[in-house]
Design an enzyme around this catalytic site. Structure first.
Site, PDB file in Angstrom:
ATOM      1  N   LYS A  98      27.126  26.015  14.586  1.00 18.09           N
ATOM      2  CA  LYS A  98      26.940  27.120  13.875  1.00 18.09           C
ATOM      3  C   LYS A  98      26.532  28.485  14.678  1.00 18.09           C
ATOM      4  CE  LYS A  98      22.169  27.849  12.744  1.00 18.09           C
ATOM      5  NZ  LYS A  98      22.358  29.052  13.640  1.00 18.09           N
ATOM      6  N   ASN A  99      26.175  28.124  15.912  1.00 17.98           N
ATOM      7  CA  ASN A  99      25.847  29.035  17.239  1.00 17.98           C
ATOM      8  C   ASN A  99      26.828  30.783  17.421  1.00 17.98           C
ATOM      9  OD1 ASN A  99      22.930  28.820  16.264  1.00 17.98           O
ATOM     10  ND2 ASN A  99      22.453  28.547  18.372  1.00 17.98           N
TER      11      ASN A  99
ATOM     12  N   CYS B 234      10.234  35.792  13.668  1.00 16.90           N
ATOM     13  CA  CYS B 234      10.444  34.770  12.671  1.00 16.90           C
ATOM     14  C   CYS B 234       9.536  33.537  12.996  1.00 16.90           C
ATOM     15  CB  CYS B 234      11.549  34.088  13.172  1.00 16.90           C
ATOM     16  SG  CYS B 234      12.524  33.740  14.342  1.00 16.90           S
TER      17      CYS B 234
ATOM     18  N   ARG C 291      11.288  37.190  19.277  1.00 15.46           N
ATOM     19  CA  ARG C 291      11.803  37.640  19.106  1.00 15.46           C
ATOM     20  C   ARG C 291      12.276  38.892  18.559  1.00 15.46           C
ATOM     21  NH1 ARG C 291      14.923  32.952  15.841  1.00 15.46           N
ATOM     22  NH2 ARG C 291      16.991  33.081  17.667  1.00 15.46           N
TER      23      ARG C 291
ATOM     24  N   ASP D 106      16.817  23.925  21.250  1.00 16.47           N
ATOM     25  CA  ASP D 106      17.232  23.976  19.775  1.00 16.47           C
ATOM     26  C   ASP D 106      16.640  22.092  20.206  1.00 16.47           C
ATOM     27  OD1 ASP D 106      17.072  26.457  19.128  1.00 16.47           O
ATOM     28  OD2 ASP D 106      19.206  26.488  18.910  1.00 16.47           O
TER      29      ASP D 106
ATOM     30  N   ARG E  15      20.557  25.680   6.198  1.00 16.22           N
ATOM     31  CA  ARG E  15      20.869  27.020   7.200  1.00 16.22           C
ATOM     32  C   ARG E  15      21.825  26.294   8.255  1.00 16.22           C
ATOM     33  NH1 ARG E  15      16.691  30.181  10.370  1.00 16.22           N
ATOM     34  NH2 ARG E  15      19.026  30.859  11.106  1.00 16.22           N
TER      35      ARG E  15
HETATM   36  C1  UD1 Z   1      20.277  32.305  20.530  1.00 12.81           C
HETATM   37  C2  UD1 Z   1      20.305  30.879  19.637  1.00 12.81           C
HETATM   38  C3  UD1 Z   1      19.165  29.977  19.187  1.00 12.81           C
HETATM   39  C4  UD1 Z   1      18.524  29.459  21.078  1.00 12.81           C
HETATM   40  C5  UD1 Z   1      18.315  30.445  21.645  1.00 12.81           C
HETATM   41  C6  UD1 Z   1      17.879  30.003  22.695  1.00 12.81           C
HETATM   42  C7  UD1 Z   1      21.757  32.026  17.900  1.00 12.81           C
HETATM   43  C8  UD1 Z   1      22.001  32.132  16.395  1.00 12.81           C
HETATM   44  N1  UD1 Z   1      20.897  31.340  17.968  1.00 12.81           N
HETATM   45  O1  UD1 Z   1      18.715  32.585  20.135  1.00 12.81           O
HETATM   46  O2  UD1 Z   1      19.676  28.735  18.286  1.00 12.81           O
HETATM   47  O3  UD1 Z   1      17.232  28.779  20.593  1.00 12.81           O
HETATM   48  O4  UD1 Z   1      19.695  31.326  21.364  1.00 12.81           O
HETATM   49  O5  UD1 Z   1      19.152  28.985  23.449  1.00 12.81           O
HETATM   50  O6  UD1 Z   1      22.389  31.670  18.773  1.00 12.81           O
HETATM   51  N2  UD1 Z   1      14.432  38.331  23.833  1.00 12.81           N
HETATM   52  C9  UD1 Z   1      13.789  39.955  23.574  1.00 12.81           C
HETATM   53  N3  UD1 Z   1      14.141  40.009  23.778  1.00 12.81           N
HETATM   54  C10 UD1 Z   1      15.545  40.278  23.615  1.00 12.81           C
HETATM   55  C11 UD1 Z   1      15.823  39.208  23.604  1.00 12.81           C
HETATM   56  C12 UD1 Z   1      15.862  38.413  23.689  1.00 12.81           C
HETATM   57  O7  UD1 Z   1      12.298  39.241  25.025  1.00 12.81           O
HETATM   58  O8  UD1 Z   1      16.833  41.545  23.404  1.00 12.81           O
HETATM   59  C13 UD1 Z   1      13.559  36.388  24.282  1.00 12.81           C
HETATM   60  C14 UD1 Z   1      13.794  35.419  23.106  1.00 12.81           C
HETATM   61  O9  UD1 Z   1      12.317  36.148  22.245  1.00 12.81           O
HETATM   62  C15 UD1 Z   1      13.170  34.715  23.302  1.00 12.81           C
HETATM   63  C16 UD1 Z   1      14.313  34.378  25.011  1.00 12.81           C
HETATM   64  O10 UD1 Z   1      14.249  35.687  24.967  1.00 12.81           O
HETATM   65  O11 UD1 Z   1      12.052  34.278  24.454  1.00 12.81           O
HETATM   66  C17 UD1 Z   1      16.011  34.107  24.734  1.00 12.81           C
HETATM   67  O12 UD1 Z   1      16.605  34.081  23.060  1.00 12.81           O
HETATM   68  P1  UD1 Z   1      17.918  34.132  22.988  1.00 12.81           P
HETATM   69  O13 UD1 Z   1      18.605  34.236  24.148  1.00 12.81           O
HETATM   70  O14 UD1 Z   1      18.149  35.596  23.021  1.00 12.81           O
HETATM   71  O15 UD1 Z   1      18.192  33.373  21.386  1.00 12.81           O
HETATM   72  P2  UD1 Z   1      18.478  34.499  20.281  1.00 12.81           P
HETATM   73  O16 UD1 Z   1      19.702  34.817  20.881  1.00 12.81           O
HETATM   74  O17 UD1 Z   1      18.150  34.924  19.250  1.00 12.81           O
END
Ligand code: UD1
Length: 429
Positions: free
Chosen positions: A22-23, A120, A125, A310, A402
């Site tokens: 999915k991701n 969320c 996030r 995850d 989802r």
């Molecule tokens: C993706 C995955 C999710 C997984 C996560 C970590 C998808 C759709 N989702 O989420 O299933 O749990 O990676 O492996 O691919 N952060 C910031 N600023 C930003 C972006 C992120 O502070 O602009 C922080 C987030 O709050 C979190 C950390 O960085 O604490 C890691 O998040 P991130 O790796 O970005 O996760 P996602 O890409 O949202």
């Protein structure tokens, strides 16, 4: 709304084919915005999240056609032109990763207006790193009334992007935008998750020049245009890991196919440490447990190749009946233990202190009514239900839909007593 009922006690024996990730699929779908030629994605999972994104992409000018192709489930995405650069709140809110259309839209048509996704249940996030990357590439970013307005009328420019923390989504977003930028982009402190490698392979098949994905430094040499391609979505390591945990929980022998063992190695090591048998095969793993109770082991979530956040909820479910005390540390998201109180409704002994949960194994869980709170948390309740005495009913399973394709069918084929109770369409309180 639908619920899932599980009658505990049955062992799992059989074969489960792992779906496409999915991701990865949702980022690959966004890549279709970068070319006026068709992108054919194979090994596509059919999920609520891919449907949400398909709906949004259709509004932006992409025709999205799902079918059964010569190599299984496929989706063909074709955007001859971008007819709108507007991604409204009601569509982005439903799935955060929709925000990743921003970069490709600006890269292809010089402007976009995309809703901020909001927080969320697993934490705030933010998307600051996504915006930082697009600004580094020369986009002018303004925020008004919950929307991001991004403009780069003369195109994006290659740049050095240094992320202060590792983010999967921001790294993917930077890659999706930089492929059409003028010049070379170097992303430092990039996420190394396998889905990044998958995105690199797809973009390169489309004519991009990306190297280094899967390492902390990704280099992208911009090209003037991309073309159509066919790409097979990487196997879903989270789905694979979830069924591996389910097999260890319920006992029996489950063979996971259509996957790759190295995608869940950090989990396999922990399952073995707990006492399950994991056999790495060419296209997945075989997980076995015969009779004896598992031992408690500690985990700490970390970026790939560390233990995936995850899979944390699922592993916590596994530890609820292990022998001894397990410590589970969550380091990626700040609020990712909402499954703990639900597992406690089934009789688990868990206490949470900040980013750490302590799980004392109990001899037997008892079936109860529980509520899914997020995607991965919901499947941890199903896993616990596999061994709970009597019936466990999980509500709010739209979270489950989802990210897990045909879950009842896949578990049911291995002997689990799982059924979906169709709802009356009324929302649950
Ligand atoms: C993706 C995955 C999710 C997984 C996560 C970590 C998808 C759709 N989702 O989420 O299933 O749990 O990676 O492996 O691919 N952060 C910031 N600023 C930003 C972006 C992120 O502070 O602009 C922080 C987030 O709050 C979190 C950390 O960085 O604490 C890691 O998040 P991130 O790796 O970005 O996760 P996602 O890409 O949202």
């Amino acid at each position: 709304m639908d619920r899932i009922a599980i009658t505990g006690g049955a062992q799992l024996n059989g074969v489960i084919p792992v779906s496409g990730a999915k991701n990865s699929a949702i980022k690959l779908m966004a890549a279709s915005l970068l070319t006026d030629e068709p992108l054919r994605l194979t090994n596509m999972p059919r999920l609520a999240d891919t449907r949400f994104l398909g709906k949004l992409l259709t509004r932006l000018g992409v025709s999205v056609t799902e079918s059964d192709g010569p190599d299984g489930q496929q989706t063909i995405l074709h955007a001859p032109e971008i007819t709108s650069g507007f991604a409204p709140y009601d569509l982005v809110r439903q799935m955060r990763a929709s925000f990743n259309v921003l970069g490709p839209l600006v890269a292809r048509s010089g402007q976009a207006k995309v809703s901020l996704p909001g927080g969320c249940t697993i934490g705030a996030r933010p998307v600051d790193l996504h915006l930082q990357a697009l600004e580094a590439l020369g986009a002018k970013i303004d925020l008004h009334e919950g929307y991001v307005y991004a403009q780069a009328p003369r195109g994006l420019k290659g740049a050095e992007i240094v992320f202060p923390i590792v983010s999967v989504g921001a790294t993917e977003h930077a890659m999706l935008a930089a492929v059409l930028a003028d010049g070379v982009t170097v992303i430092r402190n990039a996420a190394c998750e396998p889905e990044l490698v998958d995105l690199q392979e797809c973009l390169n098949a489309m004519g991009a020049k990306v190297e280094g994905a899967g390492t902390p430094t990704v280099t992208i040499t911009g090209v003037a245009r991309l073309k159509g391609a066919t790409h097979s979505v990487i196997p879903d390591r989270i789905e694979m890991g979830t069924y591996a945990v389910a097999a260890a929980m319920a006992g029996g022998e489950v063979r996971l196919t259509n996957a790759r063992p190295e995608l869940i190695e950090s989990l396999s090591v922990k399952l073995e440490e707990a006492g399950a048998t994991v056999v790495r095969t060419e296209d997945g793993v075989i997980v076995k447990r015969n009779g004896s109770r598992l031992n408690a082991v500690d985990i700490e979530t970390a970026p790939f190749p560390g233990f995936a956040t995850d899979l944390q909820a699922q592993f916590m479910a596994l530890m609820t009946t292990a022998n001894g005390e397990s410590h589970i540390r969550e380091t990626i998201f700040e609020n990712r233990f909402m499954h703990a109180p639900e597992l406690m409704r089934l009789g688990a002994d868990i206490s949470v202190h900040g980013g750490e949960a302590r799980v004392r194994g109990v001899a037997q869980l008892e079936g109860a009514e529980v509520m899914a709170t997020d995607l991965r948390a919901s499947v941890s309740l199903v896993i616990a239900g596999l061994v709970a005495r009597g019936e466990t009913v999980v509500s709010r399973i739209y979270h489950l839909d989802r990210g897990f394709e045909r879950l009842e069918e896949k578990l049911g084929a291995c002997g689990a007593q799982v059924r979906r109770i169709k709802g009356d369409g009324e929302p649950e309180l």
